[in-house]
Write an enzyme that holds these catalytic residues in place. Structure first.
Site, PDB file in Angstrom:
ATOM      1  N   ASP A   6      -4.933   3.822  -1.836  1.00  0.00           N
ATOM      2  CA  ASP A   6      -6.047   4.143  -0.943  1.00  0.00           C
ATOM      3  C   ASP A   6      -6.539   5.559  -1.177  1.00  0.00           C
ATOM      4  OD1 ASP A   6      -6.276   1.785   0.807  1.00  0.00           O
ATOM      5  OD2 ASP A   6      -4.217   2.275   1.372  1.00  0.00           O
ATOM      6  N   HIS A  58      -8.496   1.348  -3.943  1.00  0.00           N
ATOM      7  CA  HIS A  58      -9.436   1.132  -2.848  1.00  0.00           C
ATOM      8  C   HIS A  58     -10.119   2.462  -2.563  1.00  0.00           C
ATOM      9  CE1 HIS A  58      -9.869  -0.059   1.712  1.00  0.00           C
ATOM     10  NE2 HIS A  58     -11.032   0.108   1.113  1.00  0.00           N
ATOM     11  N   MET A 102     -11.765  -5.850   5.349  1.00  0.00           N
ATOM     12  CA  MET A 102     -10.934  -4.904   6.109  1.00  0.00           C
ATOM     13  C   MET A 102     -10.562  -5.540   7.449  1.00  0.00           C
ATOM     14  SD  MET A 102     -10.487  -2.068   4.317  1.00  0.00           S
ATOM     15  CE  MET A 102      -9.526  -1.347   5.629  1.00  0.00           C
ATOM     16  N   MET A 148     -12.240   4.683  -0.585  1.00  0.00           N
ATOM     17  CA  MET A 148     -12.882   4.927   0.717  1.00  0.00           C
ATOM     18  C   MET A 148     -13.542   6.294   0.625  1.00  0.00           C
ATOM     19  SD  MET A 148      -9.963   3.333   3.158  1.00  0.00           S
ATOM     20  CE  MET A 148      -8.740   3.387   1.852  1.00  0.00           C
ATOM     21  N   ASP A 154      -6.743  -6.343   4.245  1.00  0.00           N
ATOM     22  CA  ASP A 154      -6.141  -5.006   4.240  1.00  0.00           C
ATOM     23  C   ASP A 154      -6.188  -4.424   5.645  1.00  0.00           C
ATOM     24  OD1 ASP A 154      -5.275  -2.456   3.612  1.00  0.00           O
ATOM     25  OD2 ASP A 154      -7.046  -1.917   2.423  1.00  0.00           O
ATOM     26  N   PHE A 170      -6.639   4.783   8.164  1.00  0.00           N
ATOM     27  CA  PHE A 170      -5.243   5.042   8.511  1.00  0.00           C
ATOM     28  C   PHE A 170      -4.396   3.782   8.354  1.00  0.00           C
ATOM     29  CE2 PHE A 170      -7.925   7.981  10.780  1.00  0.00           C
ATOM     30  CZ  PHE A 170      -7.314   9.202  10.533  1.00  0.00           C
ATOM     31  N   HIS A 204      -1.317  -1.167  -4.212  1.00  0.00           N
ATOM     32  CA  HIS A 204      -2.593  -0.770  -3.625  1.00  0.00           C
ATOM     33  C   HIS A 204      -2.612   0.747  -3.417  1.00  0.00           C
ATOM     34  CE1 HIS A 204      -6.205  -1.755  -1.204  1.00  0.00           C
ATOM     35  NE2 HIS A 204      -5.788  -0.846  -0.328  1.00  0.00           N
ATOM     36  N   MET A 223      -9.038   8.357  -0.057  1.00  0.00           N
ATOM     37  CA  MET A 223      -9.874   8.699   1.110  1.00  0.00           C
ATOM     38  C   MET A 223     -10.378  10.123   0.949  1.00  0.00           C
ATOM     39  SD  MET A 223      -7.402   7.354   4.143  1.00  0.00           S
ATOM     40  CE  MET A 223      -6.615   5.737   4.091  1.00  0.00           C
ATOM     41  N   SER A 264       0.842  -1.188   0.000  1.00  0.00           N
ATOM     42  CA  SER A 264       0.000   0.000   0.000  1.00  0.00           C
ATOM     43  C   SER A 264       0.884   1.247   0.000  1.00  0.00           C
ATOM     44  CB  SER A 264      -0.909   0.006   1.229  1.00  0.00           C
ATOM     45  OG  SER A 264      -1.594   1.242   1.274  1.00  0.00           O
TER      46      SER A 264
HETATM   47  C1  DX5 Z   1      -6.447   1.612   5.626  1.00  0.00           C
HETATM   48  C2  DX5 Z   1      -6.037   1.332   4.210  1.00  0.00           C
HETATM   49  C3  DX5 Z   1      -4.916   0.369   4.100  1.00  0.00           C
HETATM   50  C4  DX5 Z   1      -3.605   0.815   4.704  1.00  0.00           C
HETATM   51  C5  DX5 Z   1      -2.928  -0.412   5.243  1.00  0.00           C
HETATM   52  O1  DX5 Z   1      -7.614   2.330   5.622  1.00  0.00           O
HETATM   53  O2  DX5 Z   1      -7.133   0.803   3.473  1.00  0.00           O
HETATM   54  O3  DX5 Z   1      -4.706  -0.038   2.742  1.00  0.00           O
HETATM   55  O4  DX5 Z   1      -2.757   1.454   3.791  1.00  0.00           O
HETATM   56  O5  DX5 Z   1      -1.826  -0.024   5.967  1.00  0.00           O
HETATM   57  P1  DX5 Z   1      -1.066  -0.985   7.005  1.00  0.00           P
HETATM   58  O6  DX5 Z   1      -0.587  -2.178   6.227  1.00  0.00           O
HETATM   59  O7  DX5 Z   1       0.015  -0.124   7.519  1.00  0.00           O
HETATM   60  O8  DX5 Z   1      -2.078  -1.386   8.039  1.00  0.00           O
HETATM   61 ZN    ZN Z   2      -6.706  -0.086   1.442  1.00  0.00          ZN
END
Ligand code: DX5
Ligand code: ZN
Length: 216
Positions: free
Chosen positions: A35, A66, A139, A68, A173, A145, A33, A37, A8
């Protein structure tokens, strides 16, 4: 089933984005990956389409986006144009029919589709979407985060989804490392997102090797 490792980029050095994407590729990642947000669906804001375009332009790894965000269905063209290979949306962003329509649109645009479940939702919530998805994302932390601790109680959910479908990709994830990845693999997961444990490892290549060994 093929095991896929997805670092990620959220845990990478954003000031060196292109180099970090290439580092993931060179150290053995299968996909990257990303993210997205929006500060509404989750209490954090990350990045958008221009950053994803920079990611896809700087390496040859497929980009696993992903979303969010509250209205991912508005942005399917933008996602395709910035180079997303797969798009994951959360199932609670809209009524079921609208979510299904968004998944159809993602596939019609030539991308892989996936549904994500926050920790509070049960495995059964993914079942109505099975005909529409290539992947389910379980998840294993509350989304928003990086760097949080893996939630062990998500393991039965992975197993229940695997029982319902033998050929669906199941992605995990949040808090994934070699130890938690092994537990998820045993439960039936085959796609492993890991931010902190890979990008912030002393040696990313070793960390990927160790994760790959543990999820065999
Ligand atoms: C969290 C994200 C994850 C995050 C995972 O909301 O969807 O993809 O980057 O990070 P780690 O592996 O540090 O938990
Ligand atoms: Zn993610």
């Amino acid at each position: 089933m093929k095991k896929i490792i997805a670092p990620s980029i959220l845990a990478g050095d954003m000031g060196r984005l292109a180099a970090e994407c290439r580092r993931a590729e060179e150290t053995g990642a299968d996909i990257l990956h990303a993210d997205v947000m929006d500060g509404v669906y989750v209490p954090n804001i990350s990045f958008g389409f221009d950053v994803i375009a920079a990611m896809s332009g700087s390496c040859s790894l497929p980009i696993d986006v992903h979303m969010m965000t509250v209205c991912p269905q508005k942005y399917i063209k933008e996602l395709k144009d910035c180079g997303a290979a797969s798009v994951t949306i959360h199932h609670d962003i809209a009524p079921e029919d609208e979510v299904k329509a968004a998944l159809v649109a993602i596939k019609e645009a030539g991308m892989r589709s996936a549904i994500a479940l926050r920790p509070a939702f049960p495995a059964e919530d993914v079942f109505p979407f099975l005909p529409y998805i290539d992947m389910a994302l379980v998840m294993t932390v509350e989304p928003g985060f990086g760097g949080q601790s893996f939630m062990e109680d998500m393991l039965p959910k992975i197993a229940a989804i695997r029982e319902a479908s033998f050929d669906l990709d199941i992605e995990v994830d949040g808090g994934i490392n070699a130890a938690t990845g092994a537990k998820c693999a045993e439960a039936g997961a085959n796609v492993f997102v890991a931010g902190t444990s890979l990008f912030r490892a002393p040696d990313m290549k070793e960390a990927i090797k160790e994760l790959r060994k543990n999820i065999k």
